[in-house]
Design a protein around this motif. Structure first.
Motif, PDB file in Angstrom:
ATOM      1  N   SER A   1     -85.405 -28.489  32.540  1.00  0.00           N
ATOM      2  CA  SER A   1     -85.971 -27.426  33.431  1.00  0.00           C
ATOM      3  C   SER A   1     -86.857 -26.413  32.744  1.00  0.00           C
ATOM      4  N   PRO A   2     -87.896 -25.975  33.635  1.00  0.00           N
ATOM      5  CA  PRO A   2     -88.835 -25.078  32.768  1.00  0.00           C
ATOM      6  C   PRO A   2     -88.570 -23.865  32.433  1.00  0.00           C
ATOM      7  N   ALA A   3     -87.513 -23.439  32.944  1.00  0.00           N
ATOM      8  CA  ALA A   3     -86.919 -22.165  32.964  1.00  0.00           C
ATOM      9  C   ALA A   3     -86.890 -21.527  31.540  1.00  0.00           C
ATOM     10  N   PRO A   4     -85.849 -22.295  30.860  1.00  0.00           N
ATOM     11  CA  PRO A   4     -85.884 -22.105  29.326  1.00  0.00           C
ATOM     12  C   PRO A   4     -87.182 -21.754  28.582  1.00  0.00           C
ATOM     13  N   TRP A   5     -87.927 -22.869  28.732  1.00  0.00           N
ATOM     14  CA  TRP A   5     -89.267 -22.686  28.101  1.00  0.00           C
ATOM     15  C   TRP A   5     -90.017 -21.522  28.519  1.00  0.00           C
ATOM     16  N   ILE A   6     -90.006 -21.244  29.682  1.00  0.00           N
ATOM     17  CA  ILE A   6     -90.734 -20.145  30.207  1.00  0.00           C
ATOM     18  C   ILE A   6     -90.196 -18.727  29.609  1.00  0.00           C
ATOM     19  N   ALA A   7     -88.819 -18.725  29.597  1.00  0.00           N
ATOM     20  CA  ALA A   7     -87.989 -17.755  28.981  1.00  0.00           C
ATOM     21  C   ALA A   7     -88.244 -17.489  27.511  1.00  0.00           C
ATOM     22  N   ALA A   8     -88.532 -18.503  26.997  1.00  0.00           N
ATOM     23  CA  ALA A   8     -88.685 -18.398  25.491  1.00  0.00           C
ATOM     24  C   ALA A   8     -89.955 -17.811  25.117  1.00  0.00           C
ATOM     25  N   ALA A   9     -90.996 -18.357  25.869  1.00  0.00           N
ATOM     26  CA  ALA A   9     -92.524 -17.999  25.722  1.00  0.00           C
ATOM     27  C   ALA A   9     -92.529 -16.676  26.168  1.00  0.00           C
ATOM     28  N   ALA A  10     -91.844 -16.288  27.398  1.00  0.00           N
ATOM     29  CA  ALA A  10     -91.942 -14.615  27.738  1.00  0.00           C
ATOM     30  C   ALA A  10     -91.464 -13.509  26.492  1.00  0.00           C
TER      31      ALA A  10
ATOM     32  N   ALA B   1    -106.404 -19.457  26.764  1.00  0.00           N
ATOM     33  CA  ALA B   1    -105.481 -20.634  26.713  1.00  0.00           C
ATOM     34  C   ALA B   1    -105.302 -21.606  27.922  1.00  0.00           C
ATOM     35  N   VAL B   2    -105.401 -20.574  29.249  1.00  0.00           N
ATOM     36  CA  VAL B   2    -105.071 -21.437  30.188  1.00  0.00           C
ATOM     37  C   VAL B   2    -106.419 -22.134  30.984  1.00  0.00           C
TER      38      VAL B   2
ATOM     39  N   LEU C   1     -99.492 -24.793  32.318  1.00  0.00           N
ATOM     40  CA  LEU C   1    -100.400 -23.765  32.495  1.00  0.00           C
ATOM     41  C   LEU C   1     -99.794 -22.353  32.593  1.00  0.00           C
ATOM     42  N   PRO C   2     -98.634 -22.149  33.079  1.00  0.00           N
ATOM     43  CA  PRO C   2     -97.891 -20.885  32.628  1.00  0.00           C
ATOM     44  C   PRO C   2     -97.306 -20.603  31.530  1.00  0.00           C
TER      45      PRO C   2
END
Length: 356
Positions: free
Chosen positions: A27-36, A89-90, A301-302
């Motif tokens: 799931s992308p959610a953990p990656w995005i949460a960690a990056a945030a 980066a994007v 991208l995000p």
């Protein structure tokens, strides 16, 4: 119509080991949460730390140097660093997908150099301060320069044989940067000393305190351009199949190419108009993320937006902290070049070995 959730095929990988583990399927959610969380930590550290020691308690007690630094000076500067890092980066991620080349990024491709030249011309002509819209005119001039450089590099690459396209892109980008730097230096000799000092920043890449109007303008440009790229994330996945296969699946490759070029030029032009040339952010972040999460641009991208912002904030903080005993600070562009240069050479060496 392009499938809204088109997953990238294995042939799409810019890194040959990008999806050999199940990490890309999570799931992308953990990656995005960690990056945030990483970005929040970098922003807080960048505001609290710097070349001048400050006290949060003294800032809360009343007006003074501590409150001025923590409220009026550092937050706008950190915001500019975050916006610049996110945009670069994007754009690097989008360029690598569009050109199917892991070495593609705004600085290497000459887009940053063209944008800097456009902004330099505007400053030399006095457009940046001639009207109340000067803060918006500079990004527009930089956008035009970046778009012209992008089209030039892409045109050279399209005319080259398929097996030499990557080399042609790199050489064309290097030459565009060299020409742009030479023209900027030439313009410095034609203007007043004060304006020449202002032009110098485009060659070294500084993060400085922006005006509220300029910060708002660059935020709008970067937000609009990034939104266009995020909207086309699933379509960028299809490009890895090749133009013919992507068109067979219903993708209008030429329209997508035009949108990506325009969006990237918009983002880079706005950033360069305030910071000058900050290189290799668009190379470091996408390459590291692709090895962690795989080649799916719906996630890349995000994540690039978040970690690119964190990277430039960290580099800006390092520039302020590591050299404060000298009473000065190096440009952020020098810090990112020290990080990105060796990585660029390593990727170039690895790609050459894969082609043997």
């Amino acid at each position: 119509m392009t499938p809204p959730l088109a997953a990238p095929p294995r042939a799409a990988q810019l890194s040959p080991r990008a999806d050999r583990s199940p990490r890309a399927e999570r799931s992308p959610a953990p990656w995005i949460a960690a990056a945030a969380l990483a970005l929040v930590a970098c922003v807080v550290a960048s505001i609290l730390l710097g070349s001048e020691s400050v006290s949060l308690l003294r800032a809360l007690e009343g007006p003074g140097l501590d409150r001025t630094l923590l409220v009026h000076v550092r937050p706008p500067r950190v915001a500019l660093a975050a916006i610049a890092g996110a945009g670069l980066a994007v754009v690097g991620t989008a360029f690598q997908a569009l050109l199917r080349n892991p070495l593609a990024e705004p600085y290497v491709l000459g887009v940053s150099g063209g944008a800097a030249l456009g902004a330099t011309l505007a400053i030399a002509l006095g457009l940046g301060t001639a009207t109340a819209l000067g803060a918006a005119l500079l990004p527009a001039a930089a956008l035009a320069g970046g778009l012209a450089a992008t089209l030039l590099v892409y045109g050279i690459a399209r005319d080259a044989p398929a097996q030499a396209a990557g080399t042609s892109i790199l050489l064309a980008g290097i030459m565009v940067n060299a020409i742009a730097s030479a023209l900027i230096t030439f313009l410095k000799t034609l203007v007043s000393p004060s304006r020449a000092q202002q032009l110098l920043r485009w060659l070294v890449g500084f993060i400085e305190l922006p005006s509220p109007t300029a910060l708002a303008a660059v935020t709008i440009y970067v937000a609009l351009g990034s939104a266009m790229l995020l909207r086309d994330a699933a379509r960028l996945n299809l490009l890895a199949l090749g133009d013919e296969s992507a068109e067979a699946l219903g993708l209008d490759v030429r329209a997508l190419t035009r949108r990506v070029f325009f969006a990237c030029s918009c983002v880079v032009g706005a950033i360069v108009s305030l910071t000058g040339l900050i290189g290799f952010v668009g190379l470091l972040v996408p390459h590291a993320l692709r090895r962690l999460v795989g080649p799916d641009h719906r996630l890349l991208l995000p994540l690039s937006l978040l970690l690119g912002a964190a990277l430039v904030c960290t580099c800006d903080l390092a520039a302020r902290l590591l050299f404060r005993w000298l009473g000065t600070e190096p440009p952020v562009g020098a810090v990112t070049a020290l990080l990105g240069g060796p990585v660029f050479l390593w990727i170039l060496h690895r790609e050459a070995r894969l082609l043997q």
